[in-house]
Motif scaffolding. Structure first.
Motif, PDB file in Angstrom:
ATOM      1  N   THR A  30      -6.799  -5.345  39.627  1.00 46.92           N
ATOM      2  CA  THR A  30      -7.586  -4.119  39.517  1.00 46.92           C
ATOM      3  C   THR A  30      -7.926  -3.743  38.087  1.00 46.92           C
ATOM      4  N   ALA A  74     -14.565  -7.559  44.577  1.00 48.87           N
ATOM      5  CA  ALA A  74     -14.372  -9.013  44.600  1.00 48.87           C
ATOM      6  C   ALA A  74     -13.627  -9.485  43.360  1.00 48.87           C
ATOM      7  N   VAL A  75     -13.962  -8.922  42.206  1.00 49.87           N
ATOM      8  CA  VAL A  75     -13.263  -9.282  40.969  1.00 49.87           C
ATOM      9  C   VAL A  75     -11.821  -8.804  41.026  1.00 49.87           C
ATOM     10  N   THR A 131     -11.960  -2.483  47.430  1.00 52.62           N
ATOM     11  CA  THR A 131     -11.708  -3.906  47.348  1.00 52.62           C
ATOM     12  C   THR A 131     -11.585  -4.451  48.756  1.00 52.62           C
ATOM     13  N   ALA A 180     -10.835  -5.837  36.730  1.00 56.24           N
ATOM     14  CA  ALA A 180     -12.082  -5.538  37.456  1.00 56.24           C
ATOM     15  C   ALA A 180     -12.907  -4.458  36.770  1.00 56.24           C
ATOM     16  N   ASP A 218      -9.956  -8.508  43.672  1.00 54.24           N
ATOM     17  CA  ASP A 218      -9.205  -9.396  44.558  1.00 54.24           C
ATOM     18  C   ASP A 218      -8.794 -10.686  43.850  1.00 54.24           C
ATOM     19  N   MET A 219      -9.652 -11.168  42.960  1.00 53.96           N
ATOM     20  CA  MET A 219      -9.390 -12.440  42.292  1.00 53.96           C
ATOM     21  C   MET A 219      -8.535 -12.300  41.038  1.00 53.96           C
ATOM     22  N   HIS A 220      -8.750 -11.180  40.292  1.00 54.80           N
ATOM     23  CA  HIS A 220      -8.111 -11.094  38.975  1.00 54.80           C
ATOM     24  C   HIS A 220      -7.306  -9.819  38.760  1.00 54.80           C
ATOM     25  N   ARG A 227      -9.042  -5.714  50.035  1.00 54.64           N
ATOM     26  CA  ARG A 227      -7.713  -5.564  50.597  1.00 54.64           C
ATOM     27  C   ARG A 227      -7.146  -4.154  50.447  1.00 54.64           C
TER      28      ARG A 227
END
Length: 483
Positions: A407, A400-401, A271, A410, A403-405, A273
Motif C-alpha cells: 500500500t 493493482a500496484v 485494492t 502504491a 496488491d503487487m508492491h 483484496r
C-alpha cells in the motif's frame, strides 16, 4: 399566491439568447441563490463519504469479495460523464440551471428509495444499480452547481465563491465516515443493514423536499448571452472560436480528470483484496488500528480537507487564485512523496497534509477552466465535470500496484497523476494565453460598486454609480438588457 403568473414565473425553460440579471448580480443579490446551491455541495460530499464506509460494510455483510465491492466506486463515478456530457448537459442547454437542479435531486431521491428494497434483498447488484442512479443525480447536480456558483455573482470573486461552497462538500465527507463508524461498524450485520435503510430513507425525503424548494424559489438563471456579455466586458472571451478550438478548456478537463483520480485514489480507492484505500493504508502502516478507528482517522483527514478549502478561499482574497492553486498543487506532490516510504503516524500525517492541500484544486480548476468560454460556458462546464470520471479509473490502478508492491509504494500512482494535473497549474500561471484570460476576470468590476451593474432598486444599468450614457455605454446597456 398560486395564480397563473406565479406558475409562469417558475417556468423551467429559459431562453439562452437573452441576458438576465444573473451576470451582473452584486454580492448582496447573489447571497440567497449561492446559499441554496451550496446545500447541494454538502449533499454529494455526504454521499461520497458514505460510499467509502458502505464498501467495507457490504464486504462484511454480503460476503462478497473485495474486488466485487469496487463495483460501487465504478457505478458511482462512472455515472458522472453520462450525466455531465449527456442528459444533464442537454437539459442545461435547453432549459436552464434550475431544471437541472430539480432533475438531479429527483434522480438522487429515486436512487435512495430504490436502495431500500435492494438492501432488504441483500442484492449487491441491485444496490450497485441504485448507486449508479444516485451517481447520475449527483453528476447532474455537479454539472449545474459548479458553473452556477462560478458565474452567479461578481466574476472577480468566482474562485472564492466556489471554494467556500465546495468546503461544505468537505464537511459532508467528514460527517459521513463518522456516521458510518457508529451506524455500520458498531452493530451486528442485520442491525447495520436496517440502519442503512433508514439513512437512505432520510436522504430521499430530504432531497425531494429540496427539489420542491428549488422549484418554488425564483433564483436567477445564467444564460449563454450572460456569459457572452461577461466575456466581452472583460475582453477575455474566445467564444468567437468554435468549441473544438477551446484548447484551454480541454486542458482543464484533463487536469480535472488526473487530479480527481489522484484524490479518490488516496481517500477511497479499493485494492483487489482490501477495504477503502485510506483505511487500508492506515491499517497496514499503523500499529493497533482497526476498521472503526481507521474510519475515524479518515474523517479527520477529510476535516483537514474542509479546513483547507476555507483557508484557501481566504488566501484568494489577498493573492491571485492562480498562484494559490499553483502552491497547493505543488504541495500535493511534495507531501505525498514521504507517505510512500514512511510508516506509523508519520506516513498517515503526510496524507493528512496532502488532503489539506488537495482542498482547493478541484473547484479552482473548474473556475479557471471556464474563464472566457462565453457562449460555450454551459457545454464546456460539462466537459470539466466529466473529469470526475478519473475517480473510476485511477483507483483500480492504485489497487493493482498495492496488491503487487504494498500500500505504501502504491502512492506513486496518485503522485504521477498529480504531476499531470500540475501542468495546468503551470500553464495558467506562466503561459500568457492562459494567464491573461484568468487575470481579466480576476480584475473585472462587473457586479462591484463602481463597475457596470443593474441597480437593484430602480433596475437601471449603472456604471460607476451613474446611469450609462453615450453611444458606447448605451450599447452596453442594450447588451445587458438583452434587447
Amino acid at each position: 399566491m398560486f395564480s397563473k403568473g406565479f406558475w409562469k414565473r417558475r417556468s423551467l425553460r429559459v431562453a439562452d439568447d437573452k441576458t438576465t440579471t444573473a451576470a451582473e448580480l452584486t454580492l448582496r443579490g447573489s447571497i440567497y441563490p449561492i446559499c441554496l446551491v451550496t446545500v447541494l455541495f454538502f449533499l454529494w460530499g455526504f454521499s461520497y463519504g458514505l460510499l467509502d464506509t458502505l464498501n467495507k460494510h457490504f464486504q462484511n455483510t454480503l460476503g462478497i469479495n473485495k474486488a466485487r465491492s469496487s463495483g460501487l466506486q465504478v457505478a458511482y463515478f462512472g455515472a458522472y460523464p453520462l450525466a455531465s456530457l449527456g442528459h444533464a448537459a442537454w437539459i442545461l442547454r435547453h432549459f436552464g440551471y434550475r431544471a437541472v437542479f430539480i432533475w438531479g435531486l429527483c434522480l438522487y431521491g429515486l436512487g435512495a428509495l430504490l436502495a431500500i428494497p435492494a438492501i432488504k434483498a441483500k442484492s449487491f447488484g441491485g444496490f450497485c444499480t441504485c448507486i449508479f442512479i444516485i451517481g447520475n443525480g449527483l453528476g447532474s447536480l455537479e454539472t449545474a452547481a459548479n458553473p452556477y456558483i462560478t458565474v452567479c455573482g461578481p466574476p472577480k470573486y468566482a474562485e472564492i465563491r466556489i471554494n467556500i461552497s465546495q468546503a461544505f462538500n468537505g464537511i459532508g465527507t467528514v460527517i459521513a465516515p463518522v456516521l458510518g463508524s457508529y451506524v455500520f461498524f458498531a452493530f451486528d450485520d442485520n442491525r447495520a443493514l436496517q440502519n442503512v435503510q433508514w439513512v437512505y430513507l432520510a436522504i430521499a425525503c430530504f432531497v425531494f423536499l429540496l427539489a420542491g424548494v428549488f422549484y418554488l424559489s425564483a433564483i436567477p438563471e445564467v444564460t449563454d448571452a450572460d456569459m457572452a456579455f461577461q466575456a466581452a466586458e472583460t475582453h477575455a472571451g474566445e467564444d468567437d472560436r468554435p468549441f473544438r478550438e477551446q484548447y484551454r478548456l480541454f486542458h482543464a478537463a484533463f487536469a480535472e480528470f488526473c487530479y480527481t483520480g489522484a484524490q479518490i485514489a488516496i481517500a477511497s480507492a479499493l485494492t483487489a483484496r482490501d477495504k477503502s484505500y485510506f483505511i487500508n493504508y492506515v491499517r497496514d502502516t499503523r500499529s493497533a488500528t482497526n476498521d472503526s478507528l481507521a474510519a475515524k482517522f479518515l474523517s479527520g483527514a477529510q476535516a483537514a480537507f474542509a479546513i483547507g478549502r476555507f483557508g484557501g478561499a481566504g488566501m484568494m482574497h489577498f493573492v491571485r487564485p492562480r498562484w494559490v492553486f499553483l502552491v497547493f498543487m505543488t504541495a500535493c506532490i511534495v507531501f505525498i512523496g514521504p507517505s510512500i516510504t514512511q510508516r506509523e503516524n508519520v506516513g498517515m500525517s503526510m496524507l493528512y497534509v496532502t488532503l489539506f492541500f488537495e482542498s482547493i484544486c478541484f473547484p479552482t480548476i473548474m473556475a479557471l477552466g471556464m474563464r472566457g468560454l462565453g457562449r460555450h460556458t454551459k457545454r464546456g462546464s460539462g466537459f470539466i465535470v466529466a473529469g470526475v470520471f478519473g475517480g473510476a479509473c485511477v483507483p483500480p490502478l492504485t489497487g493493482a500496484v498495492a496488491d503487487m508492491h504494498g500500500t505504501g509504494l502504491a502512492m506513486v500512482v496518485p503522485m504521477m497523476f498529480f504531476v499531470a494535473a500540475w501542468t495546468y497549474a503551470l500553464a495558467v500561471n506562466f503561459w500568457p494565453w492562459y494567464r491573461d484570460t484568468a487575470d481579466a476576470f480576476t480584475t473585472a468590476e462587473i457586479g462591484i460598486a463602481g463597475g457596470p451593474h443593474r441597480d437593484e432598486e430602480t433596475g437601471e444599468i449603472v456604471d460607476g454609480g451613474e446611469k450609462v450614457r453615450g453611444v458606447e455605454h448605451e450599447e452596453k446597456a442594450e447588451f445587458m438588457r438583452g434587447t
